[in-house]
Enzyme design. Structure first.
Site, mmCIF file in Angstrom:
data_model
loop_
_atom_site.group_PDB
_atom_site.id
_atom_site.type_symbol
_atom_site.label_atom_id
_atom_site.label_comp_id
_atom_site.label_asym_id
_atom_site.label_seq_id
_atom_site.Cartn_x
_atom_site.Cartn_y
_atom_site.Cartn_z
ATOM 1 N N LYS A 54 0.820 -1.222 0.000
ATOM 2 C CA LYS A 54 0.000 0.000 0.000
ATOM 3 C C LYS A 54 0.853 1.271 0.000
ATOM 4 O O LYS A 54 0.414 2.295 -0.509
ATOM 5 C CB LYS A 54 -0.982 0.000 1.169
ATOM 6 C CG LYS A 54 -0.368 0.112 2.542
ATOM 7 C CD LYS A 54 -1.431 -0.153 3.607
ATOM 8 C CE LYS A 54 -0.800 -0.137 4.985
ATOM 9 N NZ LYS A 54 -1.533 -0.935 5.966
ATOM 10 N N ARG A 74 -7.761 -1.893 17.375
ATOM 11 C CA ARG A 74 -8.321 -1.621 16.065
ATOM 12 C C ARG A 74 -9.151 -2.863 15.737
ATOM 13 O O ARG A 74 -10.059 -3.163 16.490
ATOM 14 C CB ARG A 74 -7.218 -1.295 15.032
ATOM 15 C CG ARG A 74 -7.798 -0.507 13.849
ATOM 16 C CD ARG A 74 -6.755 -0.106 12.812
ATOM 17 N NE ARG A 74 -6.247 -1.254 12.067
ATOM 18 C CZ ARG A 74 -5.318 -1.181 11.117
ATOM 19 N NH1 ARG A 74 -4.807 -0.018 10.770
ATOM 20 N NH2 ARG A 74 -4.896 -2.279 10.486
HETATM 21 C C1 LIG Z 1 -0.694 -1.616 6.625
HETATM 22 C C2 LIG Z 1 -0.855 -2.913 7.293
HETATM 23 C C3 LIG Z 1 0.269 -3.718 7.493
HETATM 24 C C4 LIG Z 1 1.664 -3.302 7.106
HETATM 25 O O1 LIG Z 1 2.148 -2.348 7.986
HETATM 26 P P1 LIG Z 1 3.665 -1.851 7.909
HETATM 27 O O2 LIG Z 1 3.796 -0.997 9.110
HETATM 28 O O3 LIG Z 1 3.806 -1.117 6.636
HETATM 29 O O4 LIG Z 1 4.519 -3.042 7.939
HETATM 30 C C5 LIG Z 1 0.079 -4.951 8.093
HETATM 31 N N1 LIG Z 1 -1.141 -5.362 8.480
HETATM 32 C C6 LIG Z 1 -2.243 -4.593 8.307
HETATM 33 C C7 LIG Z 1 -3.556 -5.109 8.759
HETATM 34 C C8 LIG Z 1 -2.133 -3.349 7.707
HETATM 35 O O5 LIG Z 1 -3.230 -2.595 7.541
#
Ligand SMILES: *Cc1c(COP(=O)(O)O)cnc(C)c1O
Length: 354
Positions: A36, A130
């Site tokens: 993302k 969350r």
């Molecule tokens: C964005 C996201 C990640 C990745 O997070 P990073 O901090 O970029 O490693 C992992 N799990 C979920 C559910 C996310 O939304």
């Protein structure tokens, strides 16, 4: 070159991918690379696959759609699906993170219709507040999921570092392993995936990740070389893969104190100013529509960001050694928050450098 541009150093990106791949492999953990941060830009997802990663993950279906269906590559939807998008989730993603039985039912119904089997990772709440079901509900809900046609319960997972500022530790991740063991014992099954979080968990990888945690979802570590819990650089990874390049469109000496009758600014706020006397002020063509200016840092440490509106960022260049002129380029380091918005902005050019 067109401005503003986000440049991406693909050599450094590949080196980070290789390093993370090795670290994970040595520690018996598989990784879903989280795309993302760069909106699943196809050139970069290709490099992830070439580096040996078989699992790619994103929060948005729009991004997952950009990833070609390579044989053997699994696409994960990280954000909990909306019931209204159940059919698309089944079409686009192989696996999704879930915490609501009604949604999983809807996914199952669509999967059966499309003759598919969709993988579900059940999210467990362990304190960050969350997404996730409460620990005491896990065994019962896992039992419900096991009855749904079209759905395979692949495993369980947890998320930290996102809302409550709670970090993953050996202790709370052991709880996740215990929940998995309870589910496995109750139903006589084996869960393939016990997903111990995001880049916030990466600092545990080398010596303190509990036995049983066999999967992580990593974006920030790969893209910015840092783990999230303490913002430490890990494993000599590159932290400067992404750079923002902007162009100066006005440069004048003006007062530092606005004059006239004062009211609200363009964002409905009442700005506070300090009179620093005359100031050399540069305006660059980039703004709050593209990035939160608190989250970018000029490479030239003598430049200070004064403020920004939707399409302009104002810089104080009074005390710079370099004599900036209109048309000059100012570059910035980015963090994860700014990377997300810059990648998303259609006004920011993306350029790969080799
Ligand atoms: C964005 C996201 C990640 C990745 O997070 P990073 O901090 O970029 O490693 C992992 N799990 C979920 C559910 C996310 O939304």
């Amino acid at each position: 070159m067109k401005y503003p541009t986000l440049t991406i150093d693909t050599t450094k990106f590949k080196q980070n991918l290789n390093k993370v791949y090795i670290m994970a492999k040595e520690n018996g953990v598989t990784i879903s690379v989280v795309t993302k941060g760069f909106c699943a830009l196809p050139e970069l997802t290709k490099l992830c696959i070439e580096a040996g990663f078989c699992d790619l993950a994103d929060s948005r279906l729009e991004n997952l759609k950009k990833i070609d269906n390579h044989p053997g590559i699994r696409k994960w939807l990280l954000r909990l699906p909306m019931i209204s998008e159940a059919k698309e989730v089944i079409t686009v993603a192989d696996i999704s993170l879930n915490s609501e039985i009604d949604t999983i039912q809807a996914l199952g119904t669509e999967a059966v219709k499309l003759g598919k089997c969709h993988g579900v990772v059940l999210m467990i709440e362990l304190g960050d507040l969350r997404e996730g079901i409460l620990v005491q509900d896990a065994v019962a809900i896992a039992g419900e999921i096991l009855k749904i046609n079209g759905i395979k319960l692949l495993g369980i997972g947890v998320n930290f570092n996102c809302f409550g500022g709670i970090i993953p530790t050996n202790n709370n991740l052991k709880q996740l392993v215990c929940v998995a063991a309870d589910i496995e014992r109750t139903y006589g099954i084996k869960l393939d995936i016990i997903s111990g979080g995001n880049s916030g968990s990466a600092y545990l990888l080398e010596n303190n990740l509990p036995t049983g945690i066999n999967h992580l979802r990593l974006g920030e570590v790969v893209l910015l070389g840092k783990e999230t819990s303490f913002q430490h650089q890990l494993w000599d990874l590159h932290t400067d893969i992404f750079t923002l390049h902007t162009e100066i469109i006005e440069l004048k000496e003006k007062p530092s104190m606005p004059y006239g009758e004062s009211g609200l600014d363009a964002f409905g706020e009442k700005p506070i100013h300090v009179d620093k006397g005359p100031m050399k002020r540069a305006i660059i063509a980039c703004g709050r529509q593209d990035v939160n200016t608190d989250k970018i840092i000029p490479h030239d440490e003598q430049i200070h960001i004064i403020g920004a509106s939707s399409d302009h960022i104002l810089l104080d260049v009074t005390h710079t050694d370099k004599d900036y002129r209109v048309g000059d380029i100012v570059t910035f380091k980015v963090n994860y928050a700014s990377l997300l918005s810059l990648s998303t902005s259609v006004y920011i050019e993306k350029m790969l450098v080799y």
